[in-house]
Scaffold this motif. Structure first.
Motif, PDB file in Angstrom:
ATOM      1  N   GLU A  67     -13.943 -32.314  23.266  1.00 51.08           N
ATOM      2  CA  GLU A  67     -14.406 -31.493  22.139  1.00 51.08           C
ATOM      3  C   GLU A  67     -13.726 -31.913  20.838  1.00 51.08           C
ATOM      4  N   HIS A  73     -16.516 -27.189  19.791  1.00 54.39           N
ATOM      5  CA  HIS A  73     -15.608 -26.209  20.407  1.00 54.39           C
ATOM      6  C   HIS A  73     -16.382 -25.317  21.369  1.00 54.39           C
ATOM      7  N   SER A  74     -15.748 -25.046  22.524  1.00 51.12           N
ATOM      8  CA  SER A  74     -16.292 -24.118  23.522  1.00 51.12           C
ATOM      9  C   SER A  74     -17.678 -24.518  24.025  1.00 51.12           C
ATOM     10  N   HIS A 101     -14.242 -17.764  23.494  1.00 49.81           N
ATOM     11  CA  HIS A 101     -14.425 -18.992  22.720  1.00 49.81           C
ATOM     12  C   HIS A 101     -13.089 -19.629  22.318  1.00 49.81           C
ATOM     13  N   ASP A 102     -12.075 -19.455  23.148  1.00 51.82           N
ATOM     14  CA  ASP A 102     -10.760 -19.988  22.767  1.00 51.82           C
ATOM     15  C   ASP A 102     -10.247 -21.043  23.742  1.00 51.82           C
ATOM     16  N   SER A 106     -17.455 -22.313  28.244  1.00 51.56           N
ATOM     17  CA  SER A 106     -18.546 -22.928  27.497  1.00 51.56           C
ATOM     18  C   SER A 106     -19.616 -21.896  27.193  1.00 51.56           C
ATOM     19  N   ILE A 107     -19.904 -21.718  25.907  1.00 51.80           N
ATOM     20  CA  ILE A 107     -20.949 -20.758  25.547  1.00 51.80           C
ATOM     21  C   ILE A 107     -22.325 -21.251  25.990  1.00 51.80           C
ATOM     22  N   TRP A 121     -21.790  -8.770  25.283  1.00 53.68           N
ATOM     23  CA  TRP A 121     -20.889  -9.750  24.681  1.00 53.68           C
ATOM     24  C   TRP A 121     -20.345  -9.161  23.388  1.00 53.68           C
ATOM     25  N   TRP A 123     -18.497  -9.621  20.030  1.00 54.18           N
ATOM     26  CA  TRP A 123     -18.073 -10.638  19.072  1.00 54.18           C
ATOM     27  C   TRP A 123     -16.871 -10.082  18.318  1.00 54.18           C
ATOM     28  N   TRP A 127     -16.735 -16.366  14.670  1.00 58.87           N
ATOM     29  CA  TRP A 127     -16.842 -17.775  15.045  1.00 58.87           C
ATOM     30  C   TRP A 127     -18.234 -18.162  15.521  1.00 58.87           C
ATOM     31  N   ILE A 128     -18.836 -17.349  16.362  1.00 56.09           N
ATOM     32  CA  ILE A 128     -20.128 -17.688  16.944  1.00 56.09           C
ATOM     33  C   ILE A 128     -21.202 -17.857  15.867  1.00 56.09           C
ATOM     34  N   ASN A 170     -24.329 -23.045  18.896  1.00 57.66           N
ATOM     35  CA  ASN A 170     -24.091 -21.594  18.934  1.00 57.66           C
ATOM     36  C   ASN A 170     -25.405 -20.826  18.862  1.00 57.66           C
TER      37      ASN A 170
END
Length: 240
Positions: A67, A73-74, A101-102, A106-107, A121, A123, A127-128, A170
């Motif tokens: 990544e 990321h993620s 997401h840290d 994996s999203i 979920w 939030w 970030w998303i 995302n």
């Protein structure tokens, strides 16, 4: 009894936000709350370690390295697709995804997972809704799909501008997930409604709860005096 599974990085760490601190209250309301945590810190029988297979730490590190090279990321933690192999997931009636997401999840697995179980979920930050950063601050490029990022060093920092791709991934994950999104503040709710990623999602504004026996209106004078705050001074509280 409803079986609720909370999925996140930790249990004790962040317990005020991830549901761990209220598990007894949920039990009183006939909700059996269990946890899949990537880095559990308690010995609570309600907690199970997520992705506890041989070599999991090595795979997670290798995926994170990939990544970083691609300024994403993620997305590369593909063991997330194996979550249904874990007993706690199979037993769950509802799955609640917390901070995922840290660096361990994996999203891209969300469309698959949210079709297996009714899902929620939360939030916890924006970030998303961005191409790489946790908080866009004054930048409004999240409204147009990012790209041409003005600050690549802002967490999560990236080596080069791949923010349009990050934003698109995302957006794909959210648009293809039949999932209920929870936002704890009106500020986050407004951002989600204005976001190309959030505006078509099932959004719910549910503020974090407060212990009203502890936090209630009262005369601030004694507290200011105890803390040495002089009259007329402004107090700013910071968490971090």
């Amino acid at each position: 009894m409803l079986n609720l599974l909370q999925v996140g990085r930790g249990d004790v760490l962040g317990s005020r936000f991830n549901g761990f601190a209220i598990r007894d209250m949920l039990t009183e309301r006939s909700i059996n709350s269990h946890f899949l945590a990537y880095e559990p810190r308690s010995q609570d029988p309600a907690v199970e370690r997520a992705f506890a297979y041989p070599g999991s730490a090595f795979f997670t590190k290798a995926a994170s390295n990939w990544e970083r090279r691609h300024a994403l990321h993620s997305v590369a933690q593909l063991h997330s697709f194996g979550l249904p192999l874990q007993r706690a997931f199979r037993k769950a009636d509802v799955v609640h995804y917390q901070i995922i997401h840290d660096g361990f999840f994996s999203i891209l697995a969300m469309p698959f997972l949210s079709r297996l179980k009714p899902s929620v979920w939360t939030w916890h930050d924006p970030w998303i809704m961005t191409g790489h950063c946790i908080y866009p601050m004054e930048c409004e490029r999240w409204k147009i799909g990012c790209g041409e990022c003005p600050d690549l060093a802002r967490p999560f920092a990236v080596s080069h501008d791949n923010t349009r791709k990050g934003f698109a991934l995302n957006q794909w994950a959210v648009e293809h997930s039949p999932i209920n999104i929870v936002l704890a503040s009106k500020w986050m709710m407004k951002m989600a409604e204005e976001s190309p990623i959030g505006k078509h999602a099932k959004l719910h504004h549910i503020p974090f709860g407060l212990d009203l026996n502890r936090y209630r209106p009262r005369d601030p004078g004694p507290a200011r005096e105890k803390l040495g705050v002089r009259p007329g001074q402004v107090v700013i509280a910071v968490r971090g």
